[in-house]
Design an enzyme around this catalytic site. Structure first.
Site: not given
Ligand code: GLY
Length: 386
Positions: A102, A163
């Site tokens: 992230d 993600d």
């Molecule tokens: N990237 C983590 C979520 O969408 O909860």
């Protein structure tokens, strides 16, 4: 599907002006609470608390500030933007809680947005340094970016998640800026592995997938936040709509656009009556489960971006825009905090992680960000931070 007359009539210039005014006022009221600190990922009783910049979600606040700056065309948000950019530099300099893919979310909606809007060279450098850190998570054998944790943690080793498609634009940016293709090649390889292994034959998606990083062998799909390993977590599907579209945009590989369409079609086909999805697409009306408004906001942005890249003759382009508009109209009307003045969030009824009972039926800071991004997309010509 055609956009219903009622919806098309609702989304007018005046309607948008009112929605934008509501959002600007709400964000402006939060500036003092979140100058150096950031809102928590999820609210508690609809209220975000201030916390240090250590979570994967910290940049959604700075992303919102940049959007507000663009929408208001003023300097009311600049002071807090400056503080936030300083906090992201500090986090990078001290490598605070950055053992995560992230890094993309974090430095796209802070450093990259700042470079784009304010042209600060130090933010360009920060984004490139962040891209280098993200590259350390790339496994050349498995051709994936490991999502979470220490690279030697057996629980997390070789695990990729859908993600991550949203983190890749940081790598595409780094190749464009430096001329070094290695970032783009890693991002492209990761997107291909996501397309091959995370997207199932019926266009549903696993949340996460494991690879053997010694041999590169694909192992198995597993959920983290979805209902089950075989179900389709709504937010993962929404990340897929937007994320595959972005990888198409930056690589020109048309198959990503095809995949984005398939993932979008499944998402749309499994929406409930009011077009705001439940937290896992296995659920629909009558299930007694919670909605996830944040997935709806992500999907609205993804559908709008996807529609932009389809040929004029593709009838899906109109459909995707219509569904996005319909979702935005319903979110604005029934899911915002307009009638919840005690809340410092924008969008009610999100779900972070139902399995661990974390942030259930609360405001999600990324839901607020993507709601604001979608409003910006509907209001003006917008140059993406992604
Ligand atoms: N990237 C983590 C979520 O969408 O909860």
């Amino acid at each position: 599907m055609k956009m219903s007359k009622a919806t098309s009539e609702r989304i007018t210039k005046e309607w948008l002006q009112e929605e934008v005014a509501f959002v600007l006022e709400k964000v402006e009221r939060n500036l003092n609470s979140f100058t150096d600190l950031v809102p928590t990922a999820a609210s508690v009783d609809q209220v975000y608390q201030p916390e240090e910049n250590t979570d994967w979600t910290a940049s959604f606040w700075s992303g919102m500030l940049f959007l507000c700056k663009e929408l208001s065309q003023g300097d009311d948000f600049d002071h807090v933007i400056d503080h936030q950019i300083g906090a992201f530099q500090h986090r990078l300099d001290h490598q605070i809680a950055l053992e995560t893919h992230d890094i993309g979310f974090l430095y796209i909606l802070s450093a990259l947005a700042d470079y784009q809007i304010n042209g600060r060279e130090s933010s360009r450098d920060m984004a490139l340094e962040a891209a280098d850190l993200l590259m350390e998570r790339y496994s050349p054998k498995a051709r994936i970016i490991q999502a979470w944790g220490d690279l030697n943690d057996p629980e997390q080793r070789g695990r990729m998640i859908i993600d991550c498609l949203m983190n890749l634009p940081l790598l595409y940016f780094a190749s464009r800026e430096t001329g070094d293709p290695k970032y783009r090649e890693a991002a492209y390889a990761h997107a291909k592995q996501t397309q091959t292994y995370i997207v199932r034959d019926n266009a549903t998606t696993f949340h996460t997938y494991y690879f053997d990083t010694e041999t590169g062998e694909p192992l198995y799909g597993k959920t983290q936040q979805g209902f089950s390993d075989e179900s389709c977590w709504a937010r993962g599907q929404a990340w897929g709509i937007y994320g595959f579209t972005l990888s198409y945009l930056y690589t020109g590989d048309y198959s990503f656009l095809e995949t984005a369409k398939q993932v979008a079609d499944y998402f749309i086909a499994n929406l409930p009556e009011d077009k705001v999805c439940y937290w896992d697409l296995i659920f629909n009306d009558g299930s007694n489960e919670e909605r996830d408004s944040s997935s709806a906001a992500i999907a609205a942005c993804g559908l709008l971006e996807l529609a932009k890249h389809l040929p004029l003759t593709d009838e899906k382009s109109q459909l995707y825009q219509s569904v996005a508009l319909e979702m935005m109209a319903v979110l604005a009307e029934n899911y915002t905090t307009k009638h919840t003045p005690q809340s410092n969030g924008l969008l009610l009824h999100g779900v972070y992680d139902k399995n661990t009972n974390k942030g259930v039926d609360e405001c999600m800071i990324w839901g607020d960000y993507f709601y604001l991004e979608a409003l910006t997309r509907l209001t003006q010509s917008w140059y993406m931070y992604w």
